[in-house]
Scaffold this motif. Structure first.
Motif, PDB file in Angstrom:
ATOM      1  N   GLY A  99      39.855  50.302  50.711  1.00  0.00           N
ATOM      2  CA  GLY A  99      38.912  51.394  50.553  1.00  0.00           C
ATOM      3  C   GLY A  99      38.313  51.498  49.161  1.00  0.00           C
ATOM      4  N   THR A 100      38.351  50.439  48.364  1.00  0.00           N
ATOM      5  CA  THR A 100      37.797  50.464  47.022  1.00  0.00           C
ATOM      6  C   THR A 100      36.652  49.475  46.906  1.00  0.00           C
ATOM      7  N   SER A 101      35.872  49.606  45.819  1.00  0.00           N
ATOM      8  CA  SER A 101      34.644  48.829  45.708  1.00  0.00           C
ATOM      9  C   SER A 101      34.770  47.614  44.816  1.00  0.00           C
ATOM     10  N   LYS A 102      35.781  47.578  43.931  1.00  0.00           N
ATOM     11  CA  LYS A 102      35.944  46.456  43.017  1.00  0.00           C
ATOM     12  C   LYS A 102      37.101  45.580  43.478  1.00  0.00           C
ATOM     13  N   SER A 103      36.970  44.285  43.216  1.00  0.00           N
ATOM     14  CA  SER A 103      38.025  43.373  43.638  1.00  0.00           C
ATOM     15  C   SER A 103      38.101  42.184  42.692  1.00  0.00           C
ATOM     16  N   LYS A 104      39.236  41.505  42.747  1.00  0.00           N
ATOM     17  CA  LYS A 104      39.433  40.258  42.017  1.00  0.00           C
ATOM     18  C   LYS A 104      40.133  39.257  42.935  1.00  0.00           C
ATOM     19  N   PHE A 105      39.806  37.993  42.734  1.00  0.00           N
ATOM     20  CA  PHE A 105      40.586  36.953  43.375  1.00  0.00           C
ATOM     21  C   PHE A 105      41.950  36.896  42.692  1.00  0.00           C
ATOM     22  N   VAL A 106      42.953  36.554  43.477  1.00  0.00           N
ATOM     23  CA  VAL A 106      44.296  36.389  42.932  1.00  0.00           C
ATOM     24  C   VAL A 106      44.843  35.046  43.415  1.00  0.00           C
TER      25      VAL A 106
END
Length: 402
Positions: A27-34
């Motif tokens: 439910g959030t707008s920012k993301s990072k690859f892990v």
């Protein structure tokens, strides 16, 4: 770290890789690859690290100053967390997340679980793990249900692997997948005795279990291709958008353990629990190559690796090429821009974006260098992205939101 492969081939604990299983978006707008990576020791002591990165389309990735060291071998994404599972009896399972600044942090206390050889997410709040045994002297395995919201084991059930096949051999699980309100576990068989080989290289099996009880219910069997999946691979079965279930087989091996069948994709129709005899996608006949690995994208399309020569691997081995395989239309479209490369161990290192338009795939080239390739699904074109500097292996790729 997770992966799996067939014909009774074993692996030491230091070999275990990781597999991503998708998950909710939090439910959030920012993301990072892990990524989970093994360093090559060029920058100091070799180790295993979890590394977040924002842009994977260019540049390079190192563990310096950004990686969190881990002892886990298996990794699964669920409820916007990354769970690291140590490949050992009663090994700790440790949850990670991204904080509000996009930094990887602990998401709770470690929890002891069983030796985990297979696993897969269920719904938006749990995953199921299972131990894998290959000896008739010790044929009992355990399935456990992990509550990914509250961080605890919520239920267990034991299974005698020598009693579910209906043959004189025992089952060796190769993965675990949710299908509606059931758990599907594909397997191959083994006599469970040192030096003895399976007689059933030309059969396809899936064991069906109830959820959340994890009780064994039945076996779905077919004889038109070989067994599904590979040791520690967590691939081979997928329910598509329309509710049907597709399963694929390498039908590989060598010598007396090589299947006489073609590498193919079979189907279980929606709301049934038997293989659909009206459907058989002979990929080997269409593409002139056997399937190595596969990952579902959307709309009946899979990103698959196909063996580029007559050599087929198990946990690893063989040269492969990338293709978009459409199980609805029975087509195979080569992915251009991605070189033929050696099959990496256990499973495909791949992540599919939530919009299903882009897939991200990690490979090691002939020079021994690791790169991520960005695949445009619609055009079947790949472009080289981030370079993994000072890294000898990439065992998992996923995304976390923050």
């Amino acid at each position: 770290m997770l992966g799996i492969t067939g014909f009774g081939i074993g692996c030491s604990k230091d070999d275990k890789p990781a597999v991503d299983n998708g998950g909710n978006n939090g439910g959030t707008s920012k993301s990072k690859f892990v990524f989970v990576v093994y360093t090559d020791g060029s920058g100091g002591e070799a180790g295993r690290y979890i590394v977040p990165v924002e842009d994977v389309t260019k540049g390079s990735l190192t563990t310096t100053g950004v990686g969190v060291e881990t002892e886990a071998y298996s990794f699964i994404r669920q409820h916007n967390k990354l769970f690291g599972i140590v490949y050992a009896a009663q090994g700790p399972t440790s949850p990670y997340k991204l904080d509000g600044n996009g930094k990887l942090v602990s998401a709770g206390q470690p929890v002891n679980t069983e030796f985990t050889g297979i696993y897969g997410i269920v719904n938006e709040d749990a995953y199921v793990g299972g131990s894998v045994n290959r000896s008739k002297e010790s044929p009992v395995a355990t399935l456990y249900r992990f509550d990914a919201v509250n961080g605890k084991v919520a239920g267990r059930n034991t299974v005698d692997l020598s009693k579910i096949t209906g043959t004189d051999e025992m089952a060796v699980w190769t993965g675990l997948f949710q299908v509606n309100n059931k758990v599907y576990i594909p397997y191959y068989t083994t006599p469970g005795v040192d030096g003895a080989n399976t007689k059933y290289v030309d059969s396809t099996w899936i064991a069906v279990f109830s959820y959340p009880e994890l009780a064994f219910q039945k076996v779905i069997r077919d004889g038109r291709t070989g067994f599904i999946g590979n040791w520690f691979g967590m691939q081979g079965v997928q329910q598509t958008t329309d509710g049907d279930v597709y399963a694929w087989s390498t039908a590989g091996g060598s010598g007396s353990l090589r299947s006489t069948k073609h590498s193919a994709i079979v189907r279980i129709k929606k709301n049934t629990e038997e293989f659909d005899q009206s459907y058989f996608f002979d990929v080997e006949a269409v593409a002139g190559a056997k399937i190595a690995r596969g990952e579902y994208i959307a709309d009946g399309k899979f990103l698959m690796t196909l063996y580029a020569t007559g050599e087929t691997g198990g946990v690893s081995g063989g040269k492969v090429k990338l293709a978009i395989v459409d199980v609805y239309n029975k087509t195979v479209t080569p992915v251009s821009g991605v070189p033929v490369h050696a099959q990496m161990s256990y499973n495909m290192k791949v992540f599919v974006d939530s919009d299903k338009k882009t897939a991200y795939y990690v490979l090691k080239n002939d020079e021994g260098k690791l790169y991520l390739y960005v695949i445009d699904v619609a055009t079947a074109v790949g472009k080289q992205g981030i370079y993994f500097q000072g890294i000898s292996d990439v065992t998992s790729i996923t995304k976390l939101n923050y």
